[in-house]
Scaffold this active site. Structure first.
Site, short mmCIF file in Angstrom:
data_model
loop_
_atom_site.label_atom_id
_atom_site.label_comp_id
_atom_site.label_asym_id
_atom_site.label_seq_id
_atom_site.Cartn_x
_atom_site.Cartn_y
_atom_site.Cartn_z
N ALA A 181 34.80 32.30 42.51
CA ALA A 181 36.07 32.28 41.56
C ALA A 181 36.03 33.01 40.24
O ALA A 181 34.71 33.54 39.81
CB ALA A 181 36.20 30.80 41.24
N HIS A 182 36.55 32.97 39.11
CA HIS A 182 36.97 33.47 38.02
C HIS A 182 35.83 33.16 37.17
O HIS A 182 35.62 32.02 37.06
CB HIS A 182 38.15 33.48 37.52
CG HIS A 182 38.50 31.96 37.09
ND1 HIS A 182 38.30 31.47 35.76
CD2 HIS A 182 39.24 31.29 37.72
CE1 HIS A 182 38.78 30.24 35.89
NE2 HIS A 182 39.20 29.99 36.90
N ASN A 183 35.18 34.07 36.40
CA ASN A 183 34.16 33.68 35.38
C ASN A 183 32.94 33.24 35.91
O ASN A 183 31.99 32.67 35.07
CB ASN A 183 34.82 32.91 34.25
CG ASN A 183 35.88 33.77 33.63
OD1 ASN A 183 36.97 33.49 33.78
ND2 ASN A 183 35.37 34.37 32.42
N VAL A 184 32.54 33.30 37.17
CA VAL A 184 31.23 32.85 37.82
C VAL A 184 30.22 33.67 37.58
O VAL A 184 30.45 35.11 37.50
CB VAL A 184 31.46 32.63 39.38
CG1 VAL A 184 30.35 32.36 39.96
CG2 VAL A 184 32.39 31.33 39.59
N SER B 42 33.91 29.54 36.40
CA SER B 42 33.02 29.31 35.10
C SER B 42 31.59 28.69 35.53
O SER B 42 31.11 28.08 34.55
CB SER B 42 33.85 28.47 33.87
OG SER B 42 34.87 29.33 33.59
#
Length: 342
Positions: A242-245, A262
């Site tokens: 997912a985003h910002n991982v 995140s």
């Protein structure tokens, strides 16, 4: 397409791979097979010493292994190399599994504002958008789509149907398998009485060097910062990042695992199939998550976790050992109840 059709000889393979032959250099083979199913016209390989017994009774005409293994079966023909995988890469090239081409296929569409190195390959029906940079030796197989403002590093391979959104950087020697999507919008919405409100995802995706990403895996673009996959990490098919991982170096992530937004994954972490990591947690270096593990919070470095909700694996094994005894204990309680109950 097979670039070097069979039959092949042990000596021919050894010369191409810088290996040595013990046995008959002229021994021919036509294909590869597992030790248990190989016939005399096959080549097989010994990578793991635990499989020596299987190789000892194999019918394969040629065996690839590290030096010293030939004692397992002295009557076989051996192709010996300190790194047997290097020999397999030669076979992969001969079989057409690791093709290297140059130029643009006539059906490829490349925007005038894109930069494609002369030694790169853009395959049939690919689209390369404005601001894309394709570096030397990179390979784009058929039907890849690179929207724009993306970069593919030297010697990287994007297999058929890979989609790369804007603001994605792919490093050197990266392999992305068919159907993967890099840089799709992160799943970020603001709840609203009428409908969820979409939040623009303005960040980037960075894939460092020597990463491998499996078929139909998705790596989402960050909200403001970046989603990053560390150097040497290998991701299986059907994984969601997912985003910002942020995923560290040299991790192994098996099929259907999911990492929510995140979260921070340390270096050398192993995640089994269908393991799940929630948002905004940290998984320390050298952690092992067994298949279907569902963690609920931060995991300190070096821990081995199992179960959902996750506990340390040693405790999980004890719990499951007790669970197997529950039917027997339940029957005992029923007997006691019948004997002593009112």
């Amino acid at each position: 397409m097979v670039s070097h059709p069979p039959p092949w000889t042990a000596d021919e393979l050894a010369q191409a791979a810088g290996a040595a032959v013990v046995g008959d250099p002229g021994r021919t083979f036509f294909d590869v097979a597992e030790p248990a199913t190989a016939a005399p016209e096959h080549l097989t390989v010994l990578l793991d010493p635990r499989h020596r017994d299987a190789v000892a009774v194999t019918q394969a005409g040629v065996v690839v292994a590290a030096p010293g293994a030939e004692a397992v079966r002295p009557d076989a023909t051996w192709v010996l190399h300190p790194d047997p995988v290097a020999v397999l890469w030669v076979l992969a090239e001969w079989l057409g599994l690791a093709p290297v081409r140059q130029g643009l296929h006539p059906t490829a569409q490349v925007d005038p504002a894109a930069e494609v190195h002369p030694t790169a390959w853009v395959g049939p029906f690919c689209y390369v958008g404005p601001g894309v940079r394709i570096h030397e030796g990179a390979q784009l197989m058929g039907h890849c789509v690179l929207y724009g403002d993306a970069e593919v590093g030297p010697e990287s391979v994007l297999h058929a149907g890979v989609v790369v959104y804007p603001r994605v950087r792919v490093g050197r020697r990266v392999i992305v398998h068919a159907g993967a999507v890099l840089g799709g919008d992160g799943f970020r919405f603001i709840p609203h009485p009428e409908r969820p409100v979409k939040v623009p995802q303005l960040g980037r995706v960075v894939i460092e060097d020597d990463v491998e990403i499996g078929a139909n895996t998705c790596v989402d673009r960050a909200f403001l910062g970046e989603t990053r996959i560390g150097a040497g990490t290998k991701i299986d098919n059907l994984v969601q990042v997912a985003h910002n991982v942020s995923i560290g170096r040299a991790c192994l992530i098996a099929a259907q695992a999911g990492i929510a937004g995140s979260s921070r994954i340390g270096h050398r972490v192993w995640m089994g199939g269908q393991a799940g990591v929630p948002d905004h947690v940290t998984v320390g270096d050298d952690v092992r998550l067994a298949a279907q593990t569902g963690i609920t919070g931060n995991v300190p470095p070096g821990k081995v976790m199992a179960g959902s909700p996750a506990v340390e694996r040693a405790l999980w094994l004890r719990i499951h050992a007790f669970l197997r005894e529950l039917p027997r204990w339940l029957e005992k309680f029923r007997r006691w109840d019948r004997m002593w109950g009112e």
